[in-house]
Design an enzyme around this catalytic site. Structure first.
Site, mmCIF file in Angstrom:
data_model
loop_
_atom_site.group_PDB
_atom_site.id
_atom_site.type_symbol
_atom_site.label_atom_id
_atom_site.label_comp_id
_atom_site.label_asym_id
_atom_site.label_seq_id
_atom_site.Cartn_x
_atom_site.Cartn_y
_atom_site.Cartn_z
ATOM 1 N N GLU A 251 42.733 45.810 34.633
ATOM 2 C CA GLU A 251 41.871 44.863 35.342
ATOM 3 C C GLU A 251 40.521 45.472 35.711
ATOM 4 O O GLU A 251 39.923 45.123 36.735
ATOM 5 C CB GLU A 251 42.575 44.332 36.596
ATOM 6 C CG GLU A 251 43.812 43.496 36.287
ATOM 7 C CD GLU A 251 44.427 42.867 37.522
ATOM 8 O OE1 GLU A 251 44.301 43.451 38.613
ATOM 9 O OE2 GLU A 251 45.023 41.795 37.387
ATOM 10 N N GLU B 59 49.948 39.143 32.632
ATOM 11 C CA GLU B 59 50.474 38.917 33.985
ATOM 12 C C GLU B 59 50.465 37.424 34.305
ATOM 13 O O GLU B 59 49.417 36.870 34.649
ATOM 14 C CB GLU B 59 49.671 39.681 35.046
ATOM 15 C CG GLU B 59 49.854 41.188 34.991
ATOM 16 C CD GLU B 59 49.201 41.902 36.163
ATOM 17 O OE1 GLU B 59 48.888 41.230 37.174
ATOM 18 O OE2 GLU B 59 49.021 43.137 36.062
#
Length: 799
Positions: A221, A290
């Site tokens: 991320e 995710e």
């Protein structure tokens, strides 16, 4: 265009075209084999079979992993893959096999896990790959189950884990800056990543070696925060991509949430919904690393819940609109044992409202409904991998995506109603279909509905926490978590007080207030700031003294002349907060001791290595007739940790190093309690810090400690930490807990909360493998004041 990788190792082989590589079962010989049997002596045949079996066990059957825009290609076949996050340190190793088995039974193809740098390298010179951090054993269990693995090395993981998975010693490396084009950081990061890859290679765990790992991840991320680092951030990202690509794993590398990832790295999506997302290159597959199956719990907040109808809707929409790889974060959340939880303020429980709950129990209807969804998607696999879908409008908010293969004749259709309030009847291929609001119907043959995401056939599983004594359940219909009133009486308590302030000659003296994390090196949650001041009789008599702390985090307890004056926390405020605490001063000399406690280190955001804790700013005594007293630059003694921690009284040997008193204060801060009690004829010793010897509960149900009657502190079982507890910090009654939860419409973590007015966590998981036959030592440290008479052990039972 198909992109593939070649393995650089020598202890493996690549399959020839048409060779079967994934099915490792040995069935009965076919008719084409029978001619061999009369010509070969039975003993020789047996020896050859044994040699073949030994070879397969040693080398394994290799898989080639490539990709194009329609998905991963394993051994020449497009695969539509369903993945599940299970983090190995968040469960006892004895739980791993069953967790993986339950995932497979739920229709999972891939097990995903982060790699936790701080757990594997607790100091710069030592490594740990044992117990809950035995990564190789975990990956081997995935392999034995016949599943694939996605190894997200990072090594930054976020994960609501302490300091995002970075070891705290990393902060002390000279000249270091985390996650940017900084040579000291890159050197340490590369050393760790190379070590993990080498370990996986050594045990032949990458797919081209015959292992289960088909994907690996570098960074995590970073695209969410890289703008804060400017050009140096871009340079670091490209360096990380090049470094990982050069390690010769033979499998694709991914970067999640990295829209500018290089062409040779797969960028992926994270979020509640990823159907509208697309990779940065049309040659790459659409992958979702995710899918947040719920959300994490924080101290002082109501419990999050994501309805399974919405989870299923998101998954179906993803595959409907071209997705090929989807991972549940989390499929099993587990427990933040020890002091591993981050945040700050993330609870010890990392249940995440996942399909398998914190204790390893299947959560219905979430697990069962998703299993049915997976089965329907698998029926569409041949069509999904063949080409891009054809879009057909079925109404203003209704649409179809159709996949077809001219070579196999396979056809699959997804019919969606994205209206968040109204059901719809649509026509498709001359047939009529009813689509509930916010749902997708899957037609594996373009005719018959195999699954609708809004139609749940599994009943809510009722999960009870049964105490060793009587209980009175009142069940929350959303979470199936009952409210209990346990009763354990007749306890003969003893106590031992934790000293206030300086307790050894190891204190650090400075005419300033030292930053907490740099001082403790995160070896303890606790740091004492101790000083003294002289007060005139007139000032003492005024009774209006006020201690002002300009800035602090996370928790402070203020003691004046050895007595608790008050406590404060930054929960519900900004990261740092000011404190004004009324205090009572005596005429003459006064001691001031401030105990600062961390509740997990920052795990997300840029520059997290610079975020501090403890007291930051001025310390001033206000409200005195003679004027204020600035203590900021006075001489302060800083004492790291607690005396009980230094003596390791949570262990069997350490518990004998203190003397206990029969006088038992109730609701007092900084007290260790000890008790011996009888239960069903079994002698048990419980400590608060409680020391307890008890026999393991019978049966196989998961075990937990009910700490609702306690305040705040930490708990250990047989020397192993089960984590922090803080039941005294409750969710506000006004936190917004609806009586019913409407799955329709976009989900956010504030939707469908429950447990308003209740402790954020009441039950604390005790892995059965941590219990012993006979006596078991339980130690609790009570930080702010609790009632040990209400503590009990419970088992988690499905009704």
């Amino acid at each position: 265009m198909k992109l593939g990788w070649e393995w650089d190792g020598s202890a493996c082989f690549l399959p020839r075209k048409g060779q079967r590589t994934r099915d490792r079962s040995i069935g009965r010989p076919g008719r084409h084999q029978q001619s061999l049997q009369p010509e070969m002596p039975p003993l020789l045949l047996l020896l050859l079979l044994l040699l073949l079996a030994a070879t397969l066990l040693h080398v394994g059957l290799s898989d080639t992993v490539a990709y194009d825009h329609r998905g991963l290609i394993i051994n020449g076949q497009h695969r539509m893959l369903i993945s599940a996050s299970i983090h190995y340190p968040r469960a006892a190793p004895q739980m791993w096999s069953q967790l993986i088995s339950n995932a497979k039974a739920g229709g999972i193809d891939v097990i995903e896990t982060y790699v936790f740098w701080d757990g594997h390298q607790p100091t710069r010179d030592t490594y740990n790959f044992e117990g809950r951090f035995d990564l190789v054993s975990f990956v081997k269990l995935v392999h034995e189950a016949g599943l694939y693995a996605n190894l997200r090395i990072g090594p930054y993981v976020c994960a609501e884990w302490n300091l995002g998975g970075f070891p705290v010693w990393l902060k002390d490396v000279a000249g270091i800056e985390f996650r940017t084009n900084n040579q000291p950081f890159k050197a340490e990061m590369q050393t760790f990543v190379e070590k993990i890859v080498a370990m996986m290679k050594h045990d032949k765990l990458f797919a081209p070696q015959g292992g289960p790992i088909i994907l690996a991840q570098i960074e995590n991320e970073y695209g969410n925060i890289d703008a804060a680092y400017g050009a140096a951030g871009k340079e670091y990202m490209v360096w990380a991509a090049n470094m990982s690509q050069g390690l010769g794993t033979g499998v694709p590398w991914i970067m999640c949430q990295q829209s500018d990832a290089p062409d040779y790295i797969l960028d992926t999506c994270n979020g509640f919904y990823c159907d509208a997302w697309a990779p940065n290159n049309k040659k790459k597959p659409k992958m979702w690393t995710e899918n947040w199956s719920g959300w994490f719990q924080k101290w002082g907040e109501a419990s999050p819940h994501r309805p399974v109808e919405d989870v299923a809707f998101a998954v179906a929409r993803f595959f409907q609109r071209g997705g090929s790889f989807q991972n549940y974060y989390m499929y099993f959340g587990g427990t933040n044992f020890g002091r591993s939880s981050g945040g700050p303020y993330v609870t010890t429980s990392y249940d995440y409202d996942a399909p398998i709950d914190e204790f390893g129990v299947i959560r219905q209807p979430k697990w069962g409904h998703l299993k049915q969804l997976h089965a329907a998607i698998k029926l569409c696999e041949a069509a999904l991998g063949s080409n891009d879908p054809t879009y057909i409008s079925l109404g203003q908010l209704q649409e179809a995506h159709v996949y077809g293969s001219t070579s196999s004749g396979a056809c699959a259709a997804f019919l969606a109603n994205i209206d968040s309030s109204s059901d719809a009847t649509v026509k498709f291929n001359s047939r009529t279909y009813l689509l509930p609001a916010w749902s997708v119907s899957i037609l594996p043959d373009c005719k018959t509905v195999s699954h609708n995401t809004a139609k749940v056939s599994h009943s809510l599983s009722l999960l009870l926490m049964l105490t060793m004594k009587r209980f009175y359940p009142k069940v929350d219909v959303q979470t199936a978590m009952p409210t209990m009133k346990p009763s354990i009486t007749g306890l003969a308590w003893e106590s031992y007080p934790e000293p206030v302030g300086v307790w050894s000659d190891s204190g650090i003296v400075a005419s300033a207030l030292l930053e907490q994390i740099n001082t403790t090196k995160d070896t303890s949650d606790y740091l004492w700031y101790t000083t003294s001041l002289d007060i005139s009789q007139a000032d003492a008599a005024s009774g209006k003294a006020l201690l002002y702390l300009e800035s602090m985090r996370d928790v402070v307890h203020v003691f004046v002349n050895g007595k608790l004056a008050g406590s404060a926390s930054t929960k519900g405020t900004q990261l740092y907060a000011a404190v004004e605490q009324p205090i009572e001063l005596a005429s003459g000399h006064n001691s001031l001791a401030i105990l600062c406690a961390t509740v997990g280190l920052q795990n997300y955001g840029p520059f997290i290595e610079t975020w501090g804790a403890g007291i930051n700013g001025s310390v001033i005594v206000k409200g005195l007739p003679s004027g204020q007293i600035d203590l900021t630059a006075e001489e302060w003694i800083h004492q790291v940790g607690l005396k009980g921690e230094s003596l390791a009284i949570f262990t069997e040997s350490g518990s004998q190093r203190v003397r206990w008193s029969s006088a038992v204060p109730q609701g007092q801060a900084l007290v260790w309690y000890k008790v011996i009690f009888q239960h069903h004829g079994i002698t048990c010793i419980v400590w608060i810090a409680m020391q307890a010897h008890f026999d393991s509960p019978s049966g196989n149900d998961p075990v937990a400690l009910d700490l609702e009657s306690m305040g705040k502190g930490q708990a250990w079982i047989n020397g192993q930490s089960i984590g922090r507890f803080w039941p005294s910090l409750r969710a506000p009654d006004t936190a917004g807990c609806p009586q019913t939860c409407d799955y329709r419409g976009s989900y956010s973590s504030s939707k469908c909360r429950s447990g308003c007015g209740q402790p954020s966590q009441r039950w604390y998981h005790v892995p059965r493998s941590w219990l012993q036959d006979g006596g078991n030592l339980v130690v609790l440290f009570e930080e702010e004041g609790g009632k040990p008479s209400g503590v009990s052990f419970v088992t988690r039972t499905v009704v």
